[in-house]
Design an enzyme around this catalytic site. Structure first.
Site, mmCIF file in Angstrom:
data_model
loop_
_atom_site.group_PDB
_atom_site.id
_atom_site.type_symbol
_atom_site.label_atom_id
_atom_site.label_comp_id
_atom_site.label_asym_id
_atom_site.label_seq_id
_atom_site.Cartn_x
_atom_site.Cartn_y
_atom_site.Cartn_z
ATOM 1 N N THR A 167 4.090 14.927 -21.952
ATOM 2 C CA THR A 167 4.099 15.118 -20.505
ATOM 3 C C THR A 167 5.552 15.110 -20.023
ATOM 4 O O THR A 167 6.487 14.908 -20.811
ATOM 5 C CB THR A 167 3.319 14.005 -19.786
ATOM 6 N N HIS A 175 -20.287 6.789 -30.208
ATOM 7 C CA HIS A 175 -18.852 6.546 -30.055
ATOM 8 C C HIS A 175 -18.201 6.161 -31.386
ATOM 9 O O HIS A 175 -17.087 6.598 -31.680
ATOM 10 C CB HIS A 175 -18.658 5.441 -29.022
ATOM 11 N N TYR A 184 -15.699 2.360 -21.157
ATOM 12 C CA TYR A 184 -14.476 2.657 -20.419
ATOM 13 C C TYR A 184 -14.431 1.790 -19.165
ATOM 14 O O TYR A 184 -15.077 2.068 -18.161
ATOM 15 C CB TYR A 184 -14.411 4.133 -20.038
ATOM 16 N N ARG A 228 -1.464 10.728 -25.883
ATOM 17 C CA ARG A 228 -1.486 9.492 -25.091
ATOM 18 C C ARG A 228 -0.284 9.401 -24.148
ATOM 19 O O ARG A 228 0.335 8.360 -23.995
ATOM 20 C CB ARG A 228 -1.576 8.264 -25.989
ATOM 21 N N GLY A 229 0.019 10.556 -23.528
ATOM 22 C CA GLY A 229 1.068 10.585 -22.523
ATOM 23 C C GLY A 229 2.430 11.026 -23.015
ATOM 24 O O GLY A 229 3.349 11.198 -22.212
ATOM 25 N N PRO A 281 -5.226 15.104 -26.199
ATOM 26 C CA PRO A 281 -4.415 16.264 -26.614
ATOM 27 C C PRO A 281 -2.971 16.180 -26.138
ATOM 28 O O PRO A 281 -2.134 16.963 -26.587
ATOM 29 C CB PRO A 281 -5.150 17.447 -25.966
ATOM 30 N N LEU A 282 -2.681 15.222 -25.246
ATOM 31 C CA LEU A 282 -1.313 15.028 -24.770
ATOM 32 C C LEU A 282 -0.626 13.865 -25.476
ATOM 33 O O LEU A 282 0.394 13.346 -25.003
ATOM 34 C CB LEU A 282 -1.296 14.793 -23.256
#
Length: 330
Positions: free
Chosen positions: A211, A124, A56, A207-208, A204-205
């Site tokens: 929202t 990963h 990351y 990827r935006g 869980p969103l």
């Protein structure tokens, strides 16, 4: 904040964790100060489970967490990962589950985090040149040496999980799971429940998408993870946006934020689920954490399913190149 079991030894964490991928810049630039503010907010909100990885930001996320911890991890349970390698110059990537490589990456992660022990260590992505049985022996060795507390896998199949647990305890499996990514319902969530393994939904969103702020793909810069992803390109994006606007209207009717409702939906899928929404800001994190207290009902779940029935999304969740390494099933 309620807690749920993360590890087979009974270790419990906040049922909503914090995904720290965005600390590394994959969704746009951020700063150490902003990351630290979000981590402070996590503590204030009762969030004590952090998820990061060595790739990351090529170590940036782990460094930001490490500079916040200053060697004291007592307030957080921390998970990190290894198994993906990337060339920062060419962008080329691959997978490596060899024992020597993983040992070196583990030591680098410990150094960046400023710790001597990591609570949960994920593979990963699977390297198919290394059997899962040999891989488990490597991870059990790290555990015996006191370097890691628990073992996890990301984006594996139920069959791989069963093979791994035949060698030793697996504590958690992490896969993308949300209102527009439902494949884990085809066996992984059930297998984890059967084996007593925590299931950790990442993104869980969506990827935006789930929202209050609609993403604008035209503004995605080079290096932004969603740039070129099929679900965020036309004509798929416009189709998906129409459905999600109906979902946002439902959240508004319920007097809650779309992110809150999405996290609450994830938590309602089973007592062994621990969603880890990712964010760079304290304000957005508060909306996610509110999902823990949202009064979900069967009627609301049914209405969500009517707005977003299984299979509604258009486009793959990954590009062709990004699919490599994800284990398929069903």
């Amino acid at each position: 904040m309620r807690k749920r079991k993360l590890r087979q030894d009974g270790t419990r964490v906040s049922e909503v964790g914090l995904g720290c991928w965005s600390f590394g810049g994959s969704y746009g630039p951020t700063t150490e100060a902003e990351a630290h503010r979000t981590l402070s907010a996590a503590l204030d909100l009762g969030v004590d489970f952090l998820d990061t990885a060595n790739v990351y930001g090529m170590g940036v996320s782990e460094n930001m967490i490490g500079s916040f911890l200053k060697g004291d991890s007592s307030r957080f349970t921390i998970a990190t990962k290894a198994g993906i390698w990337r060339d920062p110059d060419t962008g080329k990537r691959g997978f490596n589950n060899q024992a020597d490589y993983l040992r070196k990456e583990l030591e680098k992660s410990l150094s960046r985090l400023g710790l001597e022990h990591i609570d949960l260590y994920y593979i990963h992505r699977r390297d198919q040149d290394v059997s899962v049985e040999d891989l488990m022996e490597t991870l059990l060795g790290f555990k015996k040496d006191g370097k890691i507390g628990g073992i996890g896998f990301s984006e594996i199949s139920p069959a791989t999980l069963r093979r791994a647990t035949a060698i030793g305890p697996v504590d958690a499996v992490q896969s993308e799971y949300s209102l527009w990514t439902r494949q884990p319902e085809l066996g992984m969530i059930q297998t984890c429940a059967e084996l007593g393994v925590a299931f950790v939904p990442f993104s869980p969103l969506g990827r935006g998408m789930f929202t209050s702020v609609e993403p604008e793909p035209a503004t995605f810069e080079e290096g932004h993870f969603r740039k070129g992803t099929p679900r965020f390109t036309e004509p798929n994006f416009s189709h998906n946006l129409r459905h999600i606007r109906a979902y946002r209207d439902l959240a508004s009717d319920l007097s809650t934020a779309p992110a809150t409702l999405a996290v609450a939906w994830s938590l309602a899928q089973g007592g062994h689920l621990l969603p880890i929404p990712g964010t760079r800001t304290a304000e957005h994190l508060a909306e996610c954490v509110a999902g823990s207290d949202f009064p979900m009902t069967a009627e609301i779940m049914a209405e969500i399913d009517r707005k977003l029935p299984v299979g509604w999304a258009h486009g793959d969740r990954y590009t062709h190149d990004q699919w490599v390494g994800v284990e398929g099933y069903c």
